[in-house]
Write an enzyme that holds these catalytic residues in place. Structure first.
Site, PDB file in Angstrom:
ATOM      1  N   ASP A  87      65.757  15.396 -22.408  1.00  0.00           N
ATOM      2  CA  ASP A  87      64.413  15.364 -22.975  1.00  0.00           C
ATOM      3  C   ASP A  87      63.452  15.552 -21.810  1.00  0.00           C
ATOM      4  O   ASP A  87      63.559  14.862 -20.787  1.00  0.00           O
ATOM      5  CB  ASP A  87      64.116  14.043 -23.697  1.00  0.00           C
ATOM      6  CG  ASP A  87      62.898  14.190 -24.609  1.00  0.00           C
ATOM      7  OD1 ASP A  87      62.963  14.992 -25.556  1.00  0.00           O
ATOM      8  OD2 ASP A  87      61.882  13.518 -24.369  1.00  0.00           O
ATOM      9  N   PHE A 131      59.228  29.641 -19.068  1.00  0.00           N
ATOM     10  CA  PHE A 131      58.954  29.388 -20.481  1.00  0.00           C
ATOM     11  C   PHE A 131      58.179  28.097 -20.571  1.00  0.00           C
ATOM     12  O   PHE A 131      57.973  27.395 -19.564  1.00  0.00           O
ATOM     13  CB  PHE A 131      60.264  29.323 -21.289  1.00  0.00           C
ATOM     14  CG  PHE A 131      61.217  28.250 -20.833  1.00  0.00           C
ATOM     15  CD1 PHE A 131      61.274  27.026 -21.464  1.00  0.00           C
ATOM     16  CD2 PHE A 131      62.064  28.466 -19.752  1.00  0.00           C
ATOM     17  CE1 PHE A 131      62.146  26.035 -21.043  1.00  0.00           C
ATOM     18  CE2 PHE A 131      62.949  27.492 -19.318  1.00  0.00           C
ATOM     19  CZ  PHE A 131      62.987  26.266 -19.970  1.00  0.00           C
ATOM     20  N   GLY A 132      57.704  27.743 -21.762  1.00  0.00           N
ATOM     21  CA  GLY A 132      56.931  26.522 -21.906  1.00  0.00           C
ATOM     22  C   GLY A 132      55.654  26.571 -21.088  1.00  0.00           C
ATOM     23  O   GLY A 132      54.911  27.556 -21.112  1.00  0.00           O
ATOM     24  N   ASP A 170      55.520  26.649 -17.857  1.00  0.00           N
ATOM     25  CA  ASP A 170      55.813  27.195 -16.522  1.00  0.00           C
ATOM     26  C   ASP A 170      54.700  28.081 -15.960  1.00  0.00           C
ATOM     27  O   ASP A 170      54.403  28.010 -14.763  1.00  0.00           O
ATOM     28  CB  ASP A 170      57.120  27.977 -16.539  1.00  0.00           C
ATOM     29  CG  ASP A 170      58.349  27.086 -16.628  1.00  0.00           C
ATOM     30  OD1 ASP A 170      58.185  25.852 -16.738  1.00  0.00           O
ATOM     31  OD2 ASP A 170      59.464  27.621 -16.598  1.00  0.00           O
TER      32      ASP A 170
END
Length: 215
Positions: free
Chosen positions: A77, A160-161, A163
């Site tokens: 997580d 991704f996210g 970044d």
């Protein structure tokens, strides 16, 4: 400790190829294979992440997959913690922009909230917590963090996210501008995996096993 790895196979609480590749790099050194969730009895299982911390959600996912498969399970997580936002998005990182959240929408919301925050107050950190849960009740948890700051415009195509907005300390470029090899040396997940590796090598009783590494 041996019982948690008795079958030599571990069920991942994810099908995310990035996470599985990083986790596999550590587990292979112990002669262990990581099985994507979709290839186990937990395929299609959706775990409600009701925890208020990364540790709680990581454990929820690992234990749910362990119960569904009867195998030792590993879960990650992770998320972004921004000082100026009181720790948000935190455990809600993936769904920060609400229903139908995407990376782009999440980044847009983050930038909007940070618009008037001066450069000296844009500190943030990525956090990853990895949990191994065994059918016999053994639990191993490891945490990794990478501190940095939030940029003002998305930069880079390699990540991704969040970044493209996250500039790690000591760098002038974002996570998304680093090569995969460079990122894996400093990332929060790499740090968590290193902490996990160290814990496994130490042989500490899993019921007491918690460790963390910071950049």
């Amino acid at each position: 400790m041996e019982k948690i790895f008795q079958s030599g196979r571990i069920a991942a609480a994810t099908d995310n190829r990035h996470k599985i590749t990083e986790i596999m790099s550590i587990m292979k050194s112990f002669g262990l294979d990581i099985i994507p969730k979709s290839e186990t009895a937990a395929a299609g299982l959706e775990v409600e992440e009701t925890g208020t911390t990364f540790e709680e959600n990581s454990r929820l996912k690992a234990e749910a997959v362990m119960r569904a498969t009867g195998m030792t399970a590993v879960a990650d997580d992770s998320g972004l913690v921004v000082d100026a936002l009181g720790g948000a998005p935190g455990v809600y990182s993936a769904r920060f922009s609400g229903e139908g959240a995407t990376d782009e929408k999440n980044n847009q919301k983050l930038l909007a909230l940070m618009e008037n925050v001066p450069d000296e107050n844009r500190q943030a950190k990525f956090v990853s917590v990895i949990t191994l849960a065994g059918p016999d009740g053994q639990i191993i948890t490891a945490r990794g963090e990478c501190p940095g700051r939030i940029g003002r415009t998305p930069e880079g195509d390699n990540g991704f996210g969040y970044d493209p907005l996250f500039i790690p300390d000591g760098y002038s470029v974002t996570y998304a501008q680093l090569s995969a090899e460079e990122k894996n040396k400093i990332s929060h997940r790499a740090k968590a995996l290193e902490a996990l590796r160290r814990r496994l090598l130490s042989g500490t009783h899993p019921a007491e096993a918690e460790d963390d590494i910071h950049c």
